[in-house]
Design a protein around this motif. Structure first.
Motif, PDB file in Angstrom:
ATOM      1  N   PRO A 157       4.248  43.518  -6.905  1.00 25.06           N
ATOM      2  CA  PRO A 157       5.160  44.560  -6.411  1.00 25.06           C
ATOM      3  C   PRO A 157       5.010  45.885  -7.162  1.00 25.06           C
ATOM      4  O   PRO A 157       5.055  46.961  -6.556  1.00 25.06           O
ATOM      5  CB  PRO A 157       6.544  43.953  -6.634  1.00 25.06           C
ATOM      6  N   ALA A 158       4.805  45.805  -8.481  1.00 24.36           N
ATOM      7  CA  ALA A 158       4.628  47.044  -9.254  1.00 24.36           C
ATOM      8  C   ALA A 158       3.328  47.723  -8.862  1.00 24.36           C
ATOM      9  O   ALA A 158       3.248  48.966  -8.809  1.00 24.36           O
ATOM     10  CB  ALA A 158       4.641  46.725 -10.744  1.00 24.36           C
ATOM     11  N   THR A 159       2.307  46.929  -8.560  1.00 25.87           N
ATOM     12  CA  THR A 159       1.020  47.494  -8.154  1.00 25.87           C
ATOM     13  C   THR A 159       1.148  48.173  -6.793  1.00 25.87           C
ATOM     14  O   THR A 159       0.574  49.254  -6.562  1.00 25.87           O
ATOM     15  CB  THR A 159      -0.040  46.378  -8.103  1.00 25.87           C
ATOM     16  N   ARG A 160       1.896  47.538  -5.892  1.00 25.05           N
ATOM     17  CA  ARG A 160       2.134  48.156  -4.583  1.00 25.05           C
ATOM     18  C   ARG A 160       2.868  49.497  -4.749  1.00 25.05           C
ATOM     19  O   ARG A 160       2.504  50.504  -4.133  1.00 25.05           O
ATOM     20  CB  ARG A 160       2.956  47.228  -3.697  1.00 25.05           C
ATOM     21  N   ALA A 161       3.869  49.482  -5.595  1.00 24.03           N
ATOM     22  CA  ALA A 161       4.630  50.714  -5.812  1.00 24.03           C
ATOM     23  C   ALA A 161       3.730  51.814  -6.373  1.00 24.03           C
ATOM     24  O   ALA A 161       3.823  52.990  -5.956  1.00 24.03           O
ATOM     25  CB  ALA A 161       5.796  50.438  -6.758  1.00 24.03           C
ATOM     26  N   LEU A 162       2.840  51.440  -7.298  1.00 23.75           N
ATOM     27  CA  LEU A 162       1.922  52.422  -7.878  1.00 23.75           C
ATOM     28  C   LEU A 162       0.986  52.978  -6.801  1.00 23.75           C
ATOM     29  O   LEU A 162       0.743  54.191  -6.733  1.00 23.75           O
ATOM     30  CB  LEU A 162       1.117  51.773  -9.007  1.00 23.75           C
ATOM     31  N   ALA A 163       0.464  52.065  -5.958  1.00 23.98           N
ATOM     32  CA  ALA A 163      -0.441  52.509  -4.890  1.00 23.98           C
ATOM     33  C   ALA A 163       0.259  53.486  -3.962  1.00 23.98           C
ATOM     34  O   ALA A 163      -0.320  54.507  -3.560  1.00 23.98           O
ATOM     35  CB  ALA A 163      -0.945  51.296  -4.109  1.00 23.98           C
ATOM     36  N   HIS A 164       1.492  53.221  -3.642  1.00 21.88           N
ATOM     37  CA  HIS A 164       2.221  54.107  -2.738  1.00 21.88           C
ATOM     38  C   HIS A 164       2.535  55.444  -3.400  1.00 21.88           C
ATOM     39  O   HIS A 164       2.506  56.482  -2.751  1.00 21.88           O
ATOM     40  CB  HIS A 164       3.494  53.409  -2.243  1.00 21.88           C
TER      41      HIS A 164
END
Lengths: 176, 165
Positions: A157-164
């Motif tokens: 989830p943190a990686t997704r947030a970073l990507a966004h």
């Protein structure tokens, strides 16, 4: 009943009877399942519960983009999903083409590309050291002790947030 | 006359839910909330210097546990052991060596008056009431309190020293 089947039945019966002598085992619901992976030449782990699929050699259609970590789009069950390079998101130089895609659980849909799948492991909870990332932008939350060494755990989830954030937009997280 | 393995008709009156089994010529019942599980007889190590109804020690779920021959305890005679019934007792689980287990049913438990006053010694402490199964007597047993202290001490010693299989 053949002798072979009779022998097997007797063995099963003996094993069943012996099971009453051994200490009762409780269902180990404290285990944590992980994917041990390699990205950008480094060893990492992903929590299996934060993923919803693992795919090798999936075609990725590149996009014209200013986001270096965005490798393009891939189709999963009729849904077009953006694919981000995990090594790039973790700050490593983008080297060769990643072979593996892991689909992030939850929404919005996102896939992470990485280079190497080492193994799938189930470890006791005490072997996982929880920890928030070093900073709000960190994708790494905690460590796991494995026989081949300690690995940082990539928080999906943190990686997704970073990507966004890199892509210049925010989405509400829906974890599964 | 009941037969081994026969299906028991439920009691008409509400009573105690119990595991019904044979112990030699007798029908017996143990309240279900005292029963842990049933199994085929496990390897049992005899113990010297214990009462005749103590068959010895077995290992139940990793714990050395006394084995009580229910038929020997209640009738003074021996008969074929078909099952071990693990029950909760004060100081740990106890394996009751019994004949065939017939099933679970509601049994009418009455206060220990009448026929049960005939029992003495260890059997008296075990029999809570006497009922019937058809035309046969049914002994409703209660918590196992008949294991002598020295047996528990041996079991504890067995646990410390690693026990025998």
């Amino acid at each position: 009943m053949t002798d072979q089947i009779q022998s097997r039945v007797e063995q099963l019966r003996a094993d069943f009877d012996h099971s009453f002598s051994v200490p009762a085992r409780t269902l180990d619901d404290e285990g944590i399942e992980l994917l041990a992976i390699g990205a950008g030449g480094r060893a990492y782990a992903l929590r299996l519960s934060q993923t919803s699929g693992l795919y090798p050699d999936r075609p990725v259609t590149p996009l014209p983009t200013t986001v270096p970590a965005l490798r393009g789009l891939a189709g999963f069950a009729g849904v077009v999903v953006p694919v981000y390079d995990l090594a790039a998101l973790l700050g490593h130089p983008i080297a060769d083409e990643p072979r593996w895609l892991v689909l992030a659980a939850g929404a919005p849909p996102l896939a992470l590309a990485f280079h190497q799948l080492d193994h799938h492991v189930r470890v006791p909870a005490p072997d996982v050291v929880d920890g928030s990332g070093a900073g709000t932008r960190s994708c790494l939350h905690g460590m796991v002790r494995l026989p081949d060494g300690d690995r940082p755990i990539v928080d999906v989830p943190a990686t997704r947030a970073l990507a966004h954030r890199m892509a210049g937009h925010e989405h509400p997280e829906v974890t599964s | 006359m009941g037969q081994h393995g026969q299906t028991l008709a439920p009691a008409l009156d509400a009573g105690v839910l119990a595991l019904v089994f044979r112990a030699g010529p007798l029908y017996c019942a143990l309240p279900l909330d005292e029963v842990v599980e049933t199994m085929r007889p496990l390897p049992t190590r005899p113990l010297a210097g214990t009462p005749p109804y103590v068959r010895g020690l077995t290992i139940l779920r990793g714990e050395p546990s006394p084995v009580i021959d229910v038929t020997r305890l209640l009738t003074g005679t021996t008969s074929e052991i078909d099952r071990y019934v693990a029950v909760r007792a004060g100081r740990g689980p106890v394996a009751c060596a019994t004949g065939p287990v017939l099933g679970v049913r509601l049994v009418e438990a009455t206060p220990p008056d009448g026929p049960s006053t005939l029992f003495t010694g260890a059997s008296r402490s075990l029999v809570a009431a006497v009922g019937t199964v058809g035309t046969e007597p049914l002994l409703v047993l209660r918590s196992i309190r008949t294991v002598p202290d020295e047996v528990w001490e041996l079991a504890a010693r067995d646990a410390v020293t690693g026990g025998a299989a």
